[in-house]
Motif scaffolding. Structure first.
Motif, mmCIF file in Angstrom:
data_model
loop_
_atom_site.group_PDB
_atom_site.id
_atom_site.type_symbol
_atom_site.label_atom_id
_atom_site.label_comp_id
_atom_site.label_asym_id
_atom_site.label_seq_id
_atom_site.Cartn_x
_atom_site.Cartn_y
_atom_site.Cartn_z
ATOM 1 N N ASP A 1 -35.836 15.846 9.055
ATOM 2 C CA ASP A 1 -34.956 14.675 9.033
ATOM 3 C C ASP A 1 -35.659 13.453 9.602
ATOM 4 O O ASP A 1 -35.563 12.348 9.070
ATOM 5 C CB ASP A 1 -33.691 14.951 9.849
ATOM 6 N N LEU A 2 -36.371 13.650 10.717
ATOM 7 C CA LEU A 2 -36.925 12.523 11.464
ATOM 8 C C LEU A 2 -38.046 11.809 10.726
ATOM 9 O O LEU A 2 -38.297 10.627 10.981
ATOM 10 C CB LEU A 2 -37.417 13.001 12.834
ATOM 11 N N ILE A 3 -38.722 12.492 9.808
ATOM 12 C CA ILE A 3 -39.781 11.821 9.049
ATOM 13 C C ILE A 3 -39.240 11.230 7.753
ATOM 14 O O ILE A 3 -39.995 10.641 6.977
ATOM 15 C CB ILE A 3 -40.952 12.779 8.741
ATOM 16 N N GLY A 4 -37.913 11.362 7.543
ATOM 17 C CA GLY A 4 -37.311 10.804 6.341
ATOM 18 C C GLY A 4 -37.056 9.309 6.474
ATOM 19 O O GLY A 4 -37.146 8.725 7.562
ATOM 20 N N HIS A 5 -36.702 8.691 5.369
ATOM 21 C CA HIS A 5 -36.470 7.248 5.349
ATOM 22 C C HIS A 5 -35.225 6.905 6.156
ATOM 23 O O HIS A 5 -34.161 7.482 5.963
ATOM 24 C CB HIS A 5 -36.310 6.761 3.908
ATOM 25 N N ALA A 6 -35.345 5.950 7.085
ATOM 26 C CA ALA A 6 -34.219 5.401 7.863
ATOM 27 C C ALA A 6 -33.426 6.477 8.597
ATOM 28 O O ALA A 6 -32.194 6.399 8.712
ATOM 29 C CB ALA A 6 -33.284 4.609 6.941
ATOM 30 N N ALA A 7 -34.113 7.497 9.126
ATOM 31 C CA ALA A 7 -33.419 8.537 9.886
ATOM 32 C C ALA A 7 -32.870 7.958 11.187
ATOM 33 O O ALA A 7 -33.528 7.141 11.841
ATOM 34 C CB ALA A 7 -34.382 9.677 10.196
ATOM 35 N N ASP A 8 -31.664 8.369 11.556
ATOM 36 C CA ASP A 8 -31.039 7.931 12.813
ATOM 37 C C ASP A 8 -30.990 9.124 13.759
ATOM 38 O O ASP A 8 -30.171 10.036 13.574
ATOM 39 C CB ASP A 8 -29.632 7.397 12.555
ATOM 40 N N PRO A 9 -31.842 9.160 14.776
ATOM 41 C CA PRO A 9 -31.887 10.331 15.662
ATOM 42 C C PRO A 9 -30.590 10.557 16.437
ATOM 43 O O PRO A 9 -30.279 11.706 16.779
ATOM 44 C CB PRO A 9 -33.055 10.018 16.606
ATOM 45 N N LEU A 10 -29.824 9.510 16.713
ATOM 46 C CA LEU A 10 -28.567 9.694 17.440
ATOM 47 C C LEU A 10 -27.524 10.383 16.562
ATOM 48 O O LEU A 10 -26.771 11.253 17.029
ATOM 49 C CB LEU A 10 -28.041 8.347 17.943
ATOM 50 N N ILE A 11 -27.460 10.013 15.283
ATOM 51 C CA ILE A 11 -26.537 10.680 14.364
ATOM 52 C C ILE A 11 -26.951 12.139 14.179
ATOM 53 O O ILE A 11 -26.108 13.052 14.175
ATOM 54 C CB ILE A 11 -26.501 9.937 13.014
ATOM 55 N N LEU A 12 -28.250 12.376 14.039
ATOM 56 C CA LEU A 12 -28.728 13.752 13.925
ATOM 57 C C LEU A 12 -28.394 14.560 15.171
ATOM 58 O O LEU A 12 -27.997 15.736 15.087
ATOM 59 C CB LEU A 12 -30.238 13.753 13.703
ATOM 60 N N GLY A 13 -28.541 13.928 16.336
ATOM 61 C CA GLY A 13 -28.210 14.610 17.578
ATOM 62 C C GLY A 13 -26.741 14.988 17.655
ATOM 63 O O GLY A 13 -26.380 16.080 18.115
ATOM 64 N N ALA A 14 -25.877 14.091 17.189
ATOM 65 C CA ALA A 14 -24.438 14.375 17.211
ATOM 66 C C ALA A 14 -24.104 15.557 16.309
ATOM 67 O O ALA A 14 -23.280 16.413 16.654
ATOM 68 C CB ALA A 14 -23.658 13.137 16.783
ATOM 69 N N GLU A 15 -24.753 15.633 15.119
ATOM 70 C CA GLU A 15 -24.495 16.758 14.218
ATOM 71 C C GLU A 15 -25.036 18.058 14.809
ATOM 72 O O GLU A 15 -24.396 19.108 14.728
ATOM 73 C CB GLU A 15 -25.117 16.496 12.851
#
Length: 654
Positions: free
Chosen positions: A479-493
């Motif tokens: 996810d993190l190397i993808g375009h415009a990834a948001d680490p905070l949204i990923l963290g919440a999921e």
């Protein structure tokens, strides 16, 4: 160890900061450590304390409080002094102005710094009515302590305050008390007769300044049969003497004279609402004197209400008066509280607390290289990995993740086209742990190219049907190397998925994603840092085990990575598996890892990266496909791994 102490306050001005520094110096000297003190220069000459070298810097007094002096020194000057001394750790005592220069110098020298939070400067600016200064003080305190390698705070309230300011790497460190000097045996009826003949004594010890709220004690001045005795000096003394003409002001006392005064009190009062700790409360307790203190800040950790004193409602002076009256009017209760007071501080010696401090120094020295290796930092930095002391025995382990957990490029001792991987290796280590008669079952649901949404939508629901007692979650890099990834949204999921696992009773091992030490990888460093900070927060919030690979910068070294440049080779998988085993409490995991490594020859590097790895990846991206399309997990159901006890029982049966 060589310790440099940078103190905002020092001799001849005695206060809580100076007192703590002196005790630390004595202990360091007694244990054979070397110390250097950097502090403000005053007109008086200061001899070396406990053999410590001193470097005194030009300072100016605060206009309204000349006992407090401020040093304005260049960072280069402080760094030069430190470079000559070569400290292992820099102790910042109640840092603010000089301490800020000290933490910058520590960074310049790449030396561990331990900031000791002792003065609530933010509350002081509020008390002095300077709103603009309050905002500056708050941001400055946060910036300084976040920059230090580690921060020590003396009470739960100060820890919470610093957490609210976004400070990480917080540890609890209280203050010791000299139980030999401060002792009930010093109670002297002749002293009491001279100071307050025939009366009970209500005592206060501390600085006489607005932030101490000594004026609140005016409600106690005319209690029948009692005398208010105030020990201390400061800018508010003249105003307080006018406001409380019947109180006795003894001025500044120290050493045995202070101990005599404290032991002579019947009740000790502490009205300040901005105390990070409350050292005089400990000294009163050691003297066998019950305490009435405001129920906020540091005193809440020191006074056990209805056992060795009372905590009154902050700002409620009627409650303060009532609590003091209660103790003065009930001699049996006062004596019971007095006995409990002495017992409460029996194990709070300066020797014990100073030994604990040296332990914090050692931890800071381990953390400093981790900080230096970070490409980017976020809210919560990595902590040093510590092996579990009391491991749990698991029997059903499920690994979740992407290609790294699937084991790509770990072909060690596997058939052609098969992969082993760190999770498979960890499962075998866990199966070898003695103490369980159940067979060890292991499933690996990881599939290459999977993302956090696949974890929460597919892998976790499938894992829950297997009813595991241990689940590892290593996800997020794709996810993190993808375009415009948001680490905070990923963290919440990720957190929602972890919460489901914990609610089902699973122990969860979280693993932070990491990057190879290649220049191109720096493009993603900030995202990885923020996401990993969230993983640390999730681990703490949901009581998860954590393998924080940012604390192990070796994992990023290129010899750990396969020829495709994006996966670990066998060496990297071995390293990761044994560090996970450490976290889970597998006995002698590090030694086993070294032994395992000695039996392996690393695969030779192959050529053709562009044709073999890069071009197929580009082709898949152009077609909107991934390497994991159509693939199933390699262990979708449990496989049983032999346990040593089972093998032994089988041989005995034969």
């Amino acid at each position: 160890m060589r310790v440099a102490l940078i103190a905002e306050s020092y001799l001849p001005h005695m206060n809580g900061v100076t007192n703590s520094v002196l005790h630390v110096l004595r202990h360091l000297a007694a244990e054979g450590h070397e110390a250097l003190v950097i502090a403000p220069r005053t007109a008086e000459t200061i001899d070396a304390v406990s053999g410590a070298r001193t470097e005194l810097l030009t300072s100016l007094p605060l206009p309204s409080y000349p006992q407090v002096r401020v040093v304005f020194a260049r960072v280069a000057r402080i760094a030069g002094i430190l470079r000559e001394f070569r400290p292992d750790v820099i102790h910042l005592a109640s840092p603010f102005v000089l301490g800020w220069q000290g933490v910058l110098a520590a960074d310049a020298l790449r030396t561990a710094s331990v900031a000791v939070y002792q003065t609530d400067v933010v509350a002081y600016t509020q008390r002095y009515g300077v709103p603009h200064a309050t905002a500056f003080a708050s941001s400055h305190v946060a910036r300084l302590h976040r920059r230090a390698t580690m921060t020590l705070a003396p009470s739960t309230s100060s820890l919470r305050q610093l957490e609210d300011l976004g400070v990480d790497r917080l540890r609890s460190w209280a203050r010791g008390v000299d139980g030999e000097r401060f002792h009930p045996g010093r109670r002297d009826e002749a002293w009491r007769a001279r100071v307050a003949p025939g009366e009970r004594i209500i005592g206060y010890v501390g600085r006489l300044a607005p932030e101490k709220q000594v004026e609140d004690l005016a409600v106690l001045e005319r209690l029948p049969g009692a005398r208010l005795v105030i020990v201390g000096d400061g800018p508010s003394r003249a105003a307080l003497e006018r406001r409380m003409p019947h109180a006795i002001f003894l001025g500044h006392l120290s050493g045995d004279a202070l101990a005599d005064a404290l032991a002579a009190f019947d009740v000790f009062v502490h009205p300040g609402e901005s105390e990070t700790f409350g050292q005089t409360i400990q000294e009163a307790h050691a003297s066998g004197v019950p305490v009435v203190a405001t129920g906020i800040g540091g005193p809440k950790d020191l006074v056990r209400s209805s056992i060795d004193g009372w905590l009154y409602r902050p700002g409620d002076l009627g409650d303060l008066r009532g609590r003091v009256t209660d103790l003065l009017g009930d001699e049996a209760k006062r004596l019971a509280f007095a006995a409990a007071s002495r017992a409460a501080v029996a194990d709070r010696t300066w020797a014990a607390l100073s030994s604990q401090l040296v332990g914090h120094y050692e931890e800071a020295r381990m953390l400093r290289p981790i900080d230096d290796a970070l490409w980017s930092r976020a809210a919560i930095r990595p902590a040093a990995l510590r092996p579990a002391v009391t491991p749990t025995r698991w029997s059903r382990y499920v690994a979740l993740g992407d290609s790294l957990t699937e084991g790509l490029c770990d072909t060690s001792r596997t058939p052609a086209g098969a992969y082993r991987g760190w999770a498979d290796r960890l499962a075998h280590l866990l199966a070898q742990e003695p103490g369980s008669r159940e067979p060890f079952r292991y499933a690996n649901l990881a599939v290459r190219s999977r993302r956090v949404r696949d974890l929460t939508n597919d892998q976790i629901p499938r894992a829950l049907t297997l009813r595991p007692d241990l689940v590892s979650v290593f996800m997020g890099a794709n996810d993190l190397i993808g375009h415009a990834a948001d680490p905070l949204i990923l963290g919440a999921e990720l957190e929602r998925g972890v919460a489901r696992l914990r609610a089902a009773g699973c122990d969860v091992l979280l693993v932070t994603p990491f990057l190879p030490r290649r220049r191109a990888a720096r493009l993603f460093a900030r995202r990885f840092a923020i996401f990993n900070s969230e993983v640390r927060r999730i681990a703490r919030a949901h009581d998860c085990l954590l393998l924080d690979l940012e604390a192990l910068p070796q994992i990023g070294e290129l010899e750990m990575w396969a020829d495709d440049k994006v996966h670990l080779r066998s060496r990297g998988h071995r390293f990761l598996s044994y560090r996970a085993a450490d976290v889970l409490g597998v006995r002698d995991a590090e030694a086993l890892g070294d032994l395992d490594a000695s039996f392996h020859e690393d695969e030779p590097s192959g050529a053709g990266w562009l044709r073999r790895d890069a071009l197929p990846w580009v082709w898949r991206r152009l077609r909107g496909r991934t390497a994991g399309d159509g693939l199933s997990p390699k262990h979708d159901a449990y496989v049983e791994l032999p346990r040593p006890d089972a093998d032994r029982r089988s041989r005995q049966a034969r």
